[in-house]
Design a protein around this motif. Structure first.
Motif, PDB file in Angstrom:
ATOM      1  N   PRO A  34      11.825   0.892 -14.495  1.00  0.00           N
ATOM      2  CA  PRO A  34      11.769   1.598 -13.211  1.00  0.00           C
ATOM      3  C   PRO A  34      10.355   2.117 -12.965  1.00  0.00           C
ATOM      4  O   PRO A  34       9.592   2.339 -13.916  1.00  0.00           O
ATOM      5  CB  PRO A  34      12.734   2.768 -13.395  1.00  0.00           C
ATOM      6  CG  PRO A  34      13.541   2.462 -14.599  1.00  0.00           C
ATOM      7  CD  PRO A  34      12.725   1.531 -15.444  1.00  0.00           C
ATOM      8  N   THR A  35      10.029   2.335 -11.711  1.00  0.00           N
ATOM      9  CA  THR A  35       8.731   2.938 -11.413  1.00  0.00           C
ATOM     10  C   THR A  35       8.689   4.336 -12.027  1.00  0.00           C
ATOM     11  O   THR A  35       9.734   4.939 -12.315  1.00  0.00           O
ATOM     12  CB  THR A  35       8.505   3.053  -9.898  1.00  0.00           C
ATOM     13  OG1 THR A  35       9.476   3.963  -9.363  1.00  0.00           O
ATOM     14  CG2 THR A  35       8.588   1.702  -9.215  1.00  0.00           C
ATOM     15  N   THR A  92       1.351  -2.819 -17.599  1.00  0.00           N
ATOM     16  CA  THR A  92       1.457  -2.552 -16.173  1.00  0.00           C
ATOM     17  C   THR A  92       0.751  -3.673 -15.436  1.00  0.00           C
ATOM     18  O   THR A  92      -0.379  -4.031 -15.766  1.00  0.00           O
ATOM     19  CB  THR A  92       0.832  -1.188 -15.824  1.00  0.00           C
ATOM     20  OG1 THR A  92       1.547  -0.188 -16.554  1.00  0.00           O
ATOM     21  CG2 THR A  92       0.930  -0.889 -14.347  1.00  0.00           C
ATOM     22  N   ARG A  93       1.437  -4.214 -14.454  1.00  0.00           N
ATOM     23  CA  ARG A  93       0.902  -5.330 -13.672  1.00  0.00           C
ATOM     24  C   ARG A  93       0.636  -4.880 -12.243  1.00  0.00           C
ATOM     25  O   ARG A  93       1.170  -5.440 -11.282  1.00  0.00           O
ATOM     26  CB  ARG A  93       1.883  -6.497 -13.679  1.00  0.00           C
ATOM     27  CG  ARG A  93       2.184  -7.029 -15.065  1.00  0.00           C
ATOM     28  CD  ARG A  93       3.201  -8.136 -15.024  1.00  0.00           C
ATOM     29  NE  ARG A  93       3.671  -8.469 -16.354  1.00  0.00           N
ATOM     30  CZ  ARG A  93       4.785  -9.133 -16.597  1.00  0.00           C
ATOM     31  NH1 ARG A  93       5.546  -9.549 -15.593  1.00  0.00           N
ATOM     32  NH2 ARG A  93       5.142  -9.385 -17.831  1.00  0.00           N
ATOM     33  N   GLY A  94      -0.158  -3.843 -12.114  1.00  0.00           N
ATOM     34  CA  GLY A  94      -0.518  -3.336 -10.804  1.00  0.00           C
ATOM     35  C   GLY A  94       0.698  -2.977  -9.976  1.00  0.00           C
ATOM     36  O   GLY A  94       1.607  -2.320 -10.450  1.00  0.00           O
ATOM     37  N   PHE A 119       6.306  -3.548 -17.338  1.00  0.00           N
ATOM     38  CA  PHE A 119       7.182  -4.480 -18.033  1.00  0.00           C
ATOM     39  C   PHE A 119       7.046  -4.313 -19.544  1.00  0.00           C
ATOM     40  O   PHE A 119       6.005  -3.873 -20.038  1.00  0.00           O
ATOM     41  CB  PHE A 119       6.807  -5.927 -17.678  1.00  0.00           C
ATOM     42  CG  PHE A 119       6.972  -6.247 -16.224  1.00  0.00           C
ATOM     43  CD1 PHE A 119       8.127  -6.868 -15.769  1.00  0.00           C
ATOM     44  CD2 PHE A 119       5.991  -5.913 -15.306  1.00  0.00           C
ATOM     45  CE1 PHE A 119       8.283  -7.161 -14.423  1.00  0.00           C
ATOM     46  CE2 PHE A 119       6.143  -6.198 -13.963  1.00  0.00           C
ATOM     47  CZ  PHE A 119       7.293  -6.824 -13.514  1.00  0.00           C
ATOM     48  N   VAL A 120       8.090  -4.737 -20.269  1.00  0.00           N
ATOM     49  CA  VAL A 120       8.010  -4.792 -21.727  1.00  0.00           C
ATOM     50  C   VAL A 120       7.016  -5.899 -22.059  1.00  0.00           C
ATOM     51  O   VAL A 120       7.131  -7.022 -21.570  1.00  0.00           O
ATOM     52  CB  VAL A 120       9.381  -5.065 -22.357  1.00  0.00           C
ATOM     53  CG1 VAL A 120       9.259  -5.229 -23.865  1.00  0.00           C
ATOM     54  CG2 VAL A 120      10.357  -3.935 -22.023  1.00  0.00           C
ATOM     55  N   ALA A 121       6.037  -5.552 -22.882  1.00  0.00           N
ATOM     56  CA  ALA A 121       4.935  -6.460 -23.178  1.00  0.00           C
ATOM     57  C   ALA A 121       5.350  -7.591 -24.116  1.00  0.00           C
ATOM     58  O   ALA A 121       6.144  -7.392 -25.033  1.00  0.00           O
ATOM     59  CB  ALA A 121       3.773  -5.679 -23.801  1.00  0.00           C
TER      60      ALA A 121
END
Length: 124
Positions: free
Chosen positions: A39-40, A70-72, A77-79
């Motif tokens: 979630p954000t 973090t993708r902007g 996301f889980v890396a």
């Protein structure tokens, strides 16, 4: 995606640390697999009734640890790219952190114990 974590306002463990540890456990045991979108910050903060900065700190620390990316504007996301040794060590660390909190050991003391153990484990 619904993240199943909770924050105990009466705990001696700071809320950001409760969020961080629970997310790390969910990632470590595979309940949040690689590529899962979280979630954000604002949404999770609202869901948990926390300040956005509290959740942002937990996310930052998990990103620094390599568990999240973090993708902007696309989100957090889980890396990918973790290996089994890191996953196993993360689970052990999460267990240690939970036990330290259960025993009421302050985080600084728990970290000092880990540093001493790491120093003692170094060869030579």
């Amino acid at each position: 995606m619904q993240v199943l974590i909770s924050v105990d306002p009466d705990s001696s463990v700071p809320p950001y640390e409760q969020v961080r540890v629970q997310l790390a456990e969910l990632i470590g045991d595979g309940r949040l697999p690689v590529g899962s979108r979280l979630p954000t910050v604002r949404q999770l903060a609202a869901d948990l009734r926390l300040a956005a900065n509290t959740v942002a700190r937990a996310y930052r620390e998990l990103e620094t640890a390599g568990l999240l990316e973090t993708r902007g504007r696309n989100g957090t996301f889980v890396a990918p790219g973790r290996d089994d040794a890191v996953d196993r060590l993360q689970r052990a660390a999460a267990g240690y952190a939970a036990e330290a909190a259960r025993l009421g050991v302050p985080p600084a003391t728990a970290l000092a114990l880990v540093r001493a153990a790491l120093d003692a484990a170094r060869p030579g």
